[in-house]
Design a protein around this motif. Sequence first.
Motif, PDB file in Angstrom:
ATOM      1  N   ASN A 162      27.802  20.619  76.180  1.00  0.00           N
ATOM      2  CA  ASN A 162      26.987  21.795  75.845  1.00  0.00           C
ATOM      3  C   ASN A 162      27.014  22.067  74.347  1.00  0.00           C
ATOM      4  OD1 ASN A 162      26.178  22.273  78.480  1.00  0.00           O
ATOM      5  ND2 ASN A 162      27.937  23.595  78.924  1.00  0.00           N
ATOM      6  N   GLU A 163      28.177  21.863  73.715  1.00  0.00           N
ATOM      7  CA  GLU A 163      28.286  22.084  72.276  1.00  0.00           C
ATOM      8  C   GLU A 163      27.427  21.080  71.512  1.00  0.00           C
ATOM      9  OE1 GLU A 163      29.160  23.802  68.776  1.00  0.00           O
ATOM     10  OE2 GLU A 163      29.714  24.554  70.781  1.00  0.00           O
ATOM     11  N   GLU A 164      27.428  19.840  71.985  1.00  0.00           N
ATOM     12  CA  GLU A 164      26.602  18.818  71.345  1.00  0.00           C
ATOM     13  C   GLU A 164      25.112  19.102  71.565  1.00  0.00           C
ATOM     14  OE1 GLU A 164      29.685  15.007  71.625  1.00  0.00           O
ATOM     15  OE2 GLU A 164      28.321  15.479  73.288  1.00  0.00           O
ATOM     16  N   ARG A 165      24.770  19.625  72.729  1.00  0.00           N
ATOM     17  CA  ARG A 165      23.385  20.005  72.982  1.00  0.00           C
ATOM     18  C   ARG A 165      22.938  21.077  71.999  1.00  0.00           C
ATOM     19  NH1 ARG A 165      20.542  18.765  77.402  1.00  0.00           N
ATOM     20  NH2 ARG A 165      21.500  17.358  78.898  1.00  0.00           N
ATOM     21  N   LYS A 166      23.823  21.994  71.725  1.00  0.00           N
ATOM     22  CA  LYS A 166      23.511  23.059  70.778  1.00  0.00           C
ATOM     23  C   LYS A 166      23.284  22.483  69.384  1.00  0.00           C
ATOM     24  CE  LYS A 166      25.302  27.395  68.892  1.00  0.00           C
ATOM     25  NZ  LYS A 166      26.449  28.345  68.846  1.00  0.00           N
ATOM     26  N   GLU A 167      24.130  21.522  68.992  1.00  0.00           N
ATOM     27  CA  GLU A 167      23.987  20.884  67.680  1.00  0.00           C
ATOM     28  C   GLU A 167      22.646  20.160  67.563  1.00  0.00           C
ATOM     29  OE1 GLU A 167      27.435  18.349  67.553  1.00  0.00           O
ATOM     30  OE2 GLU A 167      28.453  19.688  66.165  1.00  0.00           O
ATOM     31  N   ILE A 168      22.279  19.452  68.629  1.00  0.00           N
ATOM     32  CA  ILE A 168      21.009  18.723  68.627  1.00  0.00           C
ATOM     33  C   ILE A 168      19.838  19.689  68.527  1.00  0.00           C
ATOM     34  CG2 ILE A 168      19.501  17.229  69.990  1.00  0.00           C
ATOM     35  CD1 ILE A 168      22.112  16.059  71.218  1.00  0.00           C
ATOM     36  N   LYS A 169      19.910  20.769  69.314  1.00  0.00           N
ATOM     37  CA  LYS A 169      18.828  21.755  69.325  1.00  0.00           C
ATOM     38  C   LYS A 169      18.644  22.405  67.967  1.00  0.00           C
ATOM     39  CE  LYS A 169      17.163  25.766  71.938  1.00  0.00           C
ATOM     40  NZ  LYS A 169      17.450  26.713  73.042  1.00  0.00           N
ATOM     41  N   GLU A 170      19.753  22.619  67.264  1.00  0.00           N
ATOM     42  CA  GLU A 170      19.700  23.297  65.967  1.00  0.00           C
ATOM     43  C   GLU A 170      19.405  22.351  64.808  1.00  0.00           C
ATOM     44  OE1 GLU A 170      23.479  25.253  65.768  1.00  0.00           O
ATOM     45  OE2 GLU A 170      22.874  26.884  67.122  1.00  0.00           O
ATOM     46  N   TYR A 171      19.357  21.055  65.087  1.00  0.00           N
ATOM     47  CA  TYR A 171      19.057  20.061  64.059  1.00  0.00           C
ATOM     48  C   TYR A 171      17.603  20.240  63.631  1.00  0.00           C
ATOM     49  CZ  TYR A 171      18.856  15.401  61.849  1.00  0.00           C
ATOM     50  OH  TYR A 171      18.729  14.356  60.966  1.00  0.00           O
ATOM     51  N   GLY A 172      17.384  20.562  62.362  1.00  0.00           N
ATOM     52  CA  GLY A 172      16.047  20.888  61.890  1.00  0.00           C
ATOM     53  C   GLY A 172      15.509  19.923  60.850  1.00  0.00           C
ATOM     54  N   THR A 173      14.341  20.245  60.335  1.00  0.00           N
ATOM     55  CA  THR A 173      13.676  19.380  59.361  1.00  0.00           C
ATOM     56  C   THR A 173      14.525  19.157  58.127  1.00  0.00           C
ATOM     57  OG1 THR A 173      11.505  20.162  60.122  1.00  0.00           O
ATOM     58  CG2 THR A 173      11.599  19.096  57.971  1.00  0.00           C
ATOM     59  N   ALA A 174      15.188  20.196  57.663  1.00  0.00           N
ATOM     60  CA  ALA A 174      16.035  20.068  56.469  1.00  0.00           C
ATOM     61  C   ALA A 174      17.161  19.064  56.722  1.00  0.00           C
ATOM     62  CB  ALA A 174      16.603  21.426  56.081  1.00  0.00           C
ATOM     63  N   ASP A 175      17.745  19.110  57.912  1.00  0.00           N
ATOM     64  CA  ASP A 175      18.807  18.155  58.262  1.00  0.00           C
ATOM     65  C   ASP A 175      18.246  16.737  58.318  1.00  0.00           C
ATOM     66  OD1 ASP A 175      20.852  20.218  58.831  1.00  0.00           O
ATOM     67  OD2 ASP A 175      19.539  20.709  60.504  1.00  0.00           O
TER      68      ASP A 175
END
Length: 496
Positions: A162-175
Amino acid sequence: MIRFLFISILITVVIGCKTNPDAVLTEKINPIEYSMDNNAKLILEYPEISSISIGIYKDGKKYTKYYGEIDKGKGNKANDKSIFEIASVTKTFTAYLTAQAVLDGKLKLDDDIRKYIEGSYTNLEFNNRPIFIKDILTHTTGIERKQFSEILAKMFSIDVTNEERKEIKEYGTADFVDDLKKYQLEVTPGEKYNYSGFVAPEILALILEQVYQTTYNELLEEFILKEAQMSQTLMNVNLEDKKYVLNGYTTNNRLVEPMQMPLTGAGGGLKSTVPDLLKYIEFLLEKDNPVVKEMQKPLFFDEEEGDQYGYFWMLGDDNIMMHNGGTGGSVNWLILIPESNSGFTVSFNYNGDMANDLINYIASSIVDDIINYPQKNAYFIVRDAIRENPDNWKKIYKKIKEETKEEYDFDDPNMLNSLGYELMGQDKIEEAIEVLELLVSEFPELSNPYDSLGEAYFMNKQYDLSLVNYKKSLELNPKNDNAVEMIEKIKTIKKN
C-alpha cells in the motif's frame, strides 16, 4: 510485451457433446460466431482460464460474446458493461495522436525529442545519436524501463505494498522529468528493439501536450473518443462504475490488484469495454483515414524476431495491424484486418503461466478465421469427431467434407497437421499416425505432411516407415534440412 505467433496447443481435457455429422450438415451457423464459440471452448479446456471476452467487427456488423465466469465458482459472466484494463493497447491511442500531430505539421518523425523538452539533456544521446520521435514509436530508444525509476519499477510487481502504491500514485511530471535528466543511455537509439513499457510513451505524451498546448486526456477526447463515440473508455473509473471492473488473476488463481498507472497513462492506463473497443476498431477502419495510413508506415524491422513496426503497431502481411497488452491479472489483443474490413479484441482476466501462449493462439486462430471468411475452420469439427468417435471419425470426416465443401475449409493442410501434433503431444501416437496418414493421402504433392508422418512413425519406433516418409519429404523438398538430419539419425539407429 507478448509476441504474436502461432502456438501448437496440447489439449488434455475432453468436454462437449458427441459430434453428430447430420447436425453439422444441416445446422447453419454464422462463421463469425462459429469462430468465437469454438475458439473460446478450446481455450476454456484449460482450467487456468475462467473468463474470455471477444468482440469482432466485420463488414459493419459487431459481435460481442463472453464465456466462462469472472470468478471461479461464482457463475458471474462478463458482459457489455464489463470494464477491463487494456494496458499497452493504450499505446495505439497515443500512436493515433502522434500520427495526427505529424499530419498537422506539429512534429516530424526524425525530430530529436529534445527539441520539445525544456533543458539540454545531453544524456539523451549515445554515440552522437539522439533519440528521435520514431524511436519512441518503435521501442528503440534504448531506455530500459526497469532502470529508469525505482518507484515506477514497483508498479509491475503483483506484490506491491500500500505504501508503494501511494508512492506510485504521487509520482508526478516533475519526478518523471527529474528521472529523465538522470538517465544515462548505454546503447545507440534506433538500432535495437527493446520494449520500454510506458516510459517512452510518457515522453511522447509530454511532447504532444507541448505542441498542442493542451493535456493528453483532452487530446484523446478531441481526436478519438469523441469522434468514435467511445463513452466507456477512460483513464480513471469512477466509484459508481467500479463494480463493472473485472477482477484479474494470476497463477494459482491469485487475485491481482489493478495496475497503478501514474502520469498521463499514455503507455498503458486506459480502461474500456468490448463494445467501446469495437467502436474504436470501426473508427480505425474508416476508409481513406489519413491518420491510419500514416500509422501503417513501416518504421523499424526487428531482425531478431522478424517483426515490422509502424506507430507502436506491429505490422503483419496484408496491412494487418496488431497490438497486445497485459497487466498482472489480464492479457488482451486488438487486431485490425483492413483487407477484410474487420478487426477484433480478445481478452482474458488471467495473466499466469500459460496466458501468453493461449492468448496468442486464440488471436492467431481468429485472424485465420476472419481471413478465410465465410468458410469455417474444419479443425474444430474434425477434432471433436476424432475425440468423440475414435472408431469412425474418418467416415464423419469424409461425409462432412463431401457435403459441406463450400461451408468448411478442408483445403488447408495445417488443419490435419495441427491435429496430428496435438495427439502426439498427448502421447496418442497411434491416433496421430492415423490422422497424419490421412493428411498425406489428402495432400500427396506436399513435402511437410510426409515429414510430420515420419516424425510420428519415429516416435512410435517404426523406423522403416519413418525413413520412407522422410525420404519422400526430402524428394519433394530438397531443402528440408530436418529430413536430412532425421534420415541420418534413423540410419544410425538401424546400424546399432
